[in-house]
Design an enzyme around this catalytic site. Structure first.
Site, PDB file in Angstrom:
ATOM      1  N   GLY A  62      -6.010  16.496  39.190  1.00 49.21           N
ATOM      2  CA  GLY A  62      -7.130  17.234  40.036  1.00 49.21           C
ATOM      3  C   GLY A  62      -7.781  16.014  40.854  1.00 49.21           C
ATOM      4  N   CYS A  89      -3.088  12.462  34.557  1.00 50.68           N
ATOM      5  CA  CYS A  89      -4.099  11.895  35.412  1.00 50.68           C
ATOM      6  C   CYS A  89      -5.393  12.443  35.133  1.00 50.68           C
ATOM      7  CB  CYS A  89      -3.689  12.200  37.024  1.00 50.68           C
ATOM      8  SG  CYS A  89      -4.527  11.030  38.065  1.00 50.68           S
ATOM      9  N   TYR A  90      -5.863  13.540  35.998  1.00 50.21           N
ATOM     10  CA  TYR A  90      -6.956  14.042  35.640  1.00 50.21           C
ATOM     11  C   TYR A  90      -7.192  14.926  34.187  1.00 50.21           C
ATOM     12  CZ  TYR A  90     -11.464  16.891  35.887  1.00 50.21           C
ATOM     13  OH  TYR A  90     -12.583  17.342  35.899  1.00 50.21           O
ATOM     14  N   HIS A 180       1.707   9.598  37.426  1.00 48.89           N
ATOM     15  CA  HIS A 180       2.194  10.883  37.719  1.00 48.89           C
ATOM     16  C   HIS A 180       3.908  11.138  37.394  1.00 48.89           C
ATOM     17  CE1 HIS A 180      -1.266  13.126  39.575  1.00 48.89           C
ATOM     18  NE2 HIS A 180      -1.607  11.781  40.224  1.00 48.89           N
ATOM     19  N   GLU A 182       5.716  13.582  37.466  1.00 50.29           N
ATOM     20  CA  GLU A 182       6.300  14.366  37.994  1.00 50.29           C
ATOM     21  C   GLU A 182       6.971  14.209  39.497  1.00 50.29           C
ATOM     22  OE1 GLU A 182       3.358  14.279  37.546  1.00 50.29           O
ATOM     23  OE2 GLU A 182       2.092  15.143  39.083  1.00 50.29           O
ATOM     24  N   SER A 234      13.122  35.981  59.219  1.00 51.15           N
ATOM     25  CA  SER A 234      13.130  35.274  60.136  1.00 51.15           C
ATOM     26  C   SER A 234      14.544  34.403  60.479  1.00 51.15           C
ATOM     27  CB  SER A 234      12.242  34.049  59.548  1.00 51.15           C
ATOM     28  OG  SER A 234      12.830  33.220  58.620  1.00 51.15           O
ATOM     29  N   GLY A 235      15.531  34.801  59.778  1.00 50.07           N
ATOM     30  CA  GLY A 235      16.634  34.100  60.281  1.00 50.07           C
ATOM     31  C   GLY A 235      16.983  32.866  59.380  1.00 50.07           C
ATOM     32  N   GLY A 236      15.946  32.486  58.487  1.00 51.39           N
ATOM     33  CA  GLY A 236      16.186  31.306  57.694  1.00 51.39           C
ATOM     34  C   GLY A 236      16.610  31.644  56.443  1.00 51.39           C
ATOM     35  N   VAL A 237      16.970  30.703  55.785  1.00 52.53           N
ATOM     36  CA  VAL A 237      17.259  31.032  54.333  1.00 52.53           C
ATOM     37  C   VAL A 237      16.544  31.538  53.397  1.00 52.53           C
ATOM     38  CG1 VAL A 237      17.097  28.586  53.528  1.00 52.53           C
ATOM     39  CG2 VAL A 237      18.748  30.168  51.998  1.00 52.53           C
ATOM     40  N   ASP A 238      15.048  31.156  53.496  1.00 52.20           N
ATOM     41  CA  ASP A 238      14.143  31.638  52.628  1.00 52.20           C
ATOM     42  C   ASP A 238      13.890  33.220  52.710  1.00 52.20           C
ATOM     43  OD1 ASP A 238      13.943  28.940  52.533  1.00 52.20           O
ATOM     44  OD2 ASP A 238      12.205  28.937  53.854  1.00 52.20           O
ATOM     45  N   SER A 239      13.768  33.746  53.855  1.00 53.46           N
ATOM     46  CA  SER A 239      13.416  35.124  53.952  1.00 53.46           C
ATOM     47  C   SER A 239      14.804  35.993  53.783  1.00 53.46           C
ATOM     48  CB  SER A 239      13.064  35.563  55.348  1.00 53.46           C
ATOM     49  OG  SER A 239      13.841  35.049  56.389  1.00 53.46           O
ATOM     50  N   LYS A 378      12.676  24.201  48.471  1.00 50.78           N
ATOM     51  CA  LYS A 378      13.761  24.746  49.218  1.00 50.78           C
ATOM     52  C   LYS A 378      15.143  24.433  48.642  1.00 50.78           C
ATOM     53  CE  LYS A 378      14.766  25.829  53.451  1.00 50.78           C
ATOM     54  NZ  LYS A 378      13.792  26.759  54.157  1.00 50.78           N
TER      55      LYS A 378
END
Ligand code: XMP
Length: 522
Positions: A62, A89-90, A180, A182, A234-239, A378
Site C-alpha cells: 500500500g 511490502c507495506y 513483491h 506477485e 461491445s463486440g469484444g470478448v469481455d462483454s 484478460k
C-alpha cells in the site's frame, strides 16, 4: 460482486487490501495456485474475516507510511488468529510496527529490481535455486530497521538488510516480504506464494475456472432474482463472456444490446450478429452512428471524447431499458485492469484514463451494474470463454476500447478520417492473420495522426495523412512492450496501406513500451 462468500467446498485465502496497485495480482496468483482468494478491505472486521474461515491471510502492499496520518485502519488481532499471515511490502511494515519492530525511511528508496540473497531457505523460501542472489521487484520508501521481538531475518538485499522475515515461534506462523512476489519480475515469486498457500497454510488446490464459472452464474441468478437484465455488448470478448455467463443464469430475461456507435472496426457489426445468433441471445442492434458522431462534433480532447461517448452510450441504454419494461440491471464486461486504471483507490493508482465503462458512468444512471469479470485479468477471461464454449476467434480477439476508433483518431472524428482508419486497420489485421502473427501479439491496431506530411506519388507531390501502427505484447495490459514484428512484414503492410488507402502517404511504427507510454495513443 467482489466480496462473495464462496461455497465451503473451497479453502480460502483472505487478502486484506491496503491499497496497492498489485493487490489483485496477489489474488490472481492465489487463483493460479488453484486456491480461492477473497479480497477484503484492510479495515474489514475480525468477524468478517473469521466468517470466511480463511486458511491464511495475506496483507497487501500500500502507499501509506505506518506512522503517517493517512494509514489505513486494520485489525491487528488477525495476527493472533492462529492462521498463517503473509505481509507483503507495506503489509510487512504494518506487522513489524504492530509487533514492536522499527520501521524507518530507507536511506535509498528502492523501486524496481533488486538482488535478493536468501539466508533461510526453509518453509517460505523453500525449493528455490538460492545459491546465487535472484531478482525481486521492490517498490518502497520505508524499510524495517529493527526486527520485532521473536522474528528472524530470512533474506536481504543491498538496501534492505531485512528483505524478508518470519516469526521464530512456529505456532504464530507470521511471514513477511519487503518485495513483491506477485509481479512477474520477481524470479521465483509464484513459487514463494505457492509455498505460503499450499505448504504453510495447507490450502487445497480445488479452485478452477469451472468452479468460478459455476459460482458466477449462481451469483448473477441470486443478485437479479426475477428481474430483467440488459447487457451492453461491445463486440469484444469481455462483454461477450459477461453476457454468456448472464445468459446461462437467466436465459431470455437477458436482453443484449449492441450499440453501433459508428466508431467500430470494419465488418464488426456483421461478424457480431453471427455470434449472437449462434448463441441464441435475445439481442438488439441499435444503429446510432449519427447520434454519436454529432455528439463528438469537432471534439479532439481524448478525455472529453471518452466522456461524450460514455454519456451517449448510457443514454441509449436507458432508453432501451424503457422499451423492455422494468429493468434494474446492466451487465458489463469490466475487467480488473479497467477498474484499477480508472479509479484512484486509496492513492497509488492515479487516474490515467477514464475507461468510459467504469469511471465515466454518470451519477444519474438508474441501472445497477453487474460485472462478473471485475476481478479477472484478460487471459483469465479468455480461459472462462473457452469454458463457456465461445468460438475461438471471439475468445482470441484483441482487446478493443469502448470509445473505439474515436480514440485512435487523434483530433476530430470525421466520417472521412473514420474510413481511412478503418481501411488501414483492416489491412494491418488481415496481414497479421495471414502471416500467423495475430495470436503472437496482445493487441494490434492502426491510429490516424492529426498531421499531414509531404510525399510523392507518380511524380506528383502529395500532402496527406499519416497512419501509425501499434502492436504490443503484454500479459495483462497493465504493462506492455512494443512487438518486434519482422521489418519485411511491416514493409509489406505499409506498402498495402499507402497503395490502397486513399489519403494516406506515410506509415510509421510505434516503438514505445508501457510505461512510460500507454497502449492506446489517447
Ligand atoms: P492503455 O491505453 O490505458 O490501455 O494502456 C490499456 C488497455 O485498455 C484499453 N483501453 C480502453 N478500454 N475504454 C475501454 O473499454 C477505454 O476508454 C479504454 N482506453 C484504453 C486498451 O485498448 C488496452 O487494451
Amino acid at each position: 460482486m467482489i466480496e462473495r462468500p464462496m461455497a465451503s467446498c473451497h479453502d480460502t485465502i483472505v487478502i486484506l487490501d491496503f491499497g496497492s496497485q498489485y493487490t489483485q495480482l496477489i489474488a490472481r496468483r492465489v487463483r493460479e495456485s488453484r486456491v480461492h482468494s477473497l479480497l477484503l478491505p484492510a479495515s474489514a472486521s475480525l468477524e468478517t474475516i473469521r466468517s470466511n474461515q480463511p486458511k491464511g491471510i495475506i496483507l497487501s502492499g500500500g502507499p501509506a507510511s505506518v506512522t503517517g496520518a493517512r494509514r489505513p485502519k486494520w485489525s491487528k488481532d488477525v495476527l493472533n488468529e492462529g492462521v498463517p499471515v503473509l505481509g507483503i511490502c507495506y503489509g510487512m511494515q504494518v506487522v513489524a510496527h504492530a509487533l514492536g519492530g522499527r520501521v524507518g525511511r530507507a536511506t535509498q528508496r528502492e523501486f524496481g529490481r533488486a538482488q535478493l540473497l536468501v539466508q533461510d531457505g526453509s518453509d517460505l523460501l523453500k525449493g528455490l535455486d538460492t545459491h546465487d542472489p535472484f531478482s525481486v521487484w521492490m517498490s518502497h520508501g520505508d524499510r524495517i530497521e529493527t526486527l520485532p521481538p521473536g522474528f528472524t531475518s530470512i533474506a536481504r538485499t543491498a538496501n534492505s538488510p531485512i528483505a524478508a522475515m518470519k516469526s521464530v515461534n512456529r505456532r504464530h506462523r507470521l511471514y513477511c516480504l519487503q518485495f513483491h512476489p506477485e509481479v512477474a519480475h520477481t524470479t521465483h515469486g509464484a513459487q514463494i506464494l505457492q509455498n505460503f498457500v499450499h505448504q504453510i497454510c495447507g490450502a487445497r488446490p480445488t479452485w478452477t475456472m469451472g468452479s468460478f464459472l459455476k459460482d458466477s452464474i449462481e451469483d448473477v441468478r441470486q443478485t437479479v432474482k426475477g428481474e430483467n437484465v440488459l447487457c451492453a455488448l461491445s463486440g469484444g470478448v469481455d462483454s461477450m463472456v459477461a453476457a454468456a455467463i448472464t445468459h446461462q443464469a437467466i436465459g431470455k430475461r437477458l436482453t443484449c444490446v449492441f450499440i453501433d456507435n459508428g466508431v467500430m472496426r470494419k465488418n464488426e457489426v456483421t461478424q457480431l450478429k453471427k455470434v449472437f445468433r449462434s448463441r441464441h441471445f435475445n439481442y438488439r442492434i441499435v444503429r446510432a452512428a449519427d447520434q454519436f458522431l454529432a455528439a463528438l462534433g469537432r471534439t479532439s480532447d481524448p478525455e472529453k471524447k471518452r466522456k461524450i461517448i460514455g454519456r451517449q452510450f448510457i443514454k441509449i441504454f436507458e432508453s432501451q431499458a424503457r422499451t423492455i419494461g422494468t429493468v434494474r440491471y446492466l451487465v458489463q464486461g469490466t475487467l480488473y485492469p479497467d477498474v484499477i486504471e480508472s479509479i484512484s483507490h486509496q492513492g497509488p493508482s492515479a487516474t490515467i484514463k477514464t475507461h468510459h465503462n467504469v469511471g465515466g458512468l454518470p451519477a444519474r444512471m438508474k441501472l445497477k451494474l453487474i460485472e462478473p469479470l471485475r476481478e479477472l485479468f484478460k487471459d483469465e477471461v479468455r480461459a472462462l470463454g473457452k469454458e463457456l464454449g465461445l468460438p475461438d476467434e471471439m475468445i482470441q480477439r484483441h482487446p478493443f476500447p469502448g470509445p473505439g476508433l474515436a480514440i485512435r483518431i487523434l483530433g476530430a472524428v470525421t466520417p472521412d478520417r473514420l474510413t481511412m482508419l478503418r481501411e488501414a486497420d483492416a489491412i494491418f489485421i488481415d496481414e497479421l492473420n495471414a502471416h500467423g502473427l495475430y495470436g503472437e501479439v496482445w493487441q494490434a491496431f492502426a491510429v490516424l495522426l492529426p498531421i499531414r506530411t509531404v510525399g510523392v506519388m507518380g511524380d506528383q507531390r502529395t500532402y496527406e495523412h499519416v497512419v501509425g501502427l501499434r502492436a504490443v505484447t503484454s500479459v495483462d495490459g497493465m504493462t506492455a512492450d512494443w512487438a518486434q514484428l519482422p521489418p519485411s512484414f511491416l514493409a509489406h503492410v505499409s506498402n498495402r496501406i499507402i497503395n490502397e488507402v486513399h489519403g494516406v502517404n506515410r506509415v510509421v511504427y510505434d516503438v514505445s513500451s508501457k510505461p512510460p507510454s500507454t497502449i492506446e495513443w489517447e
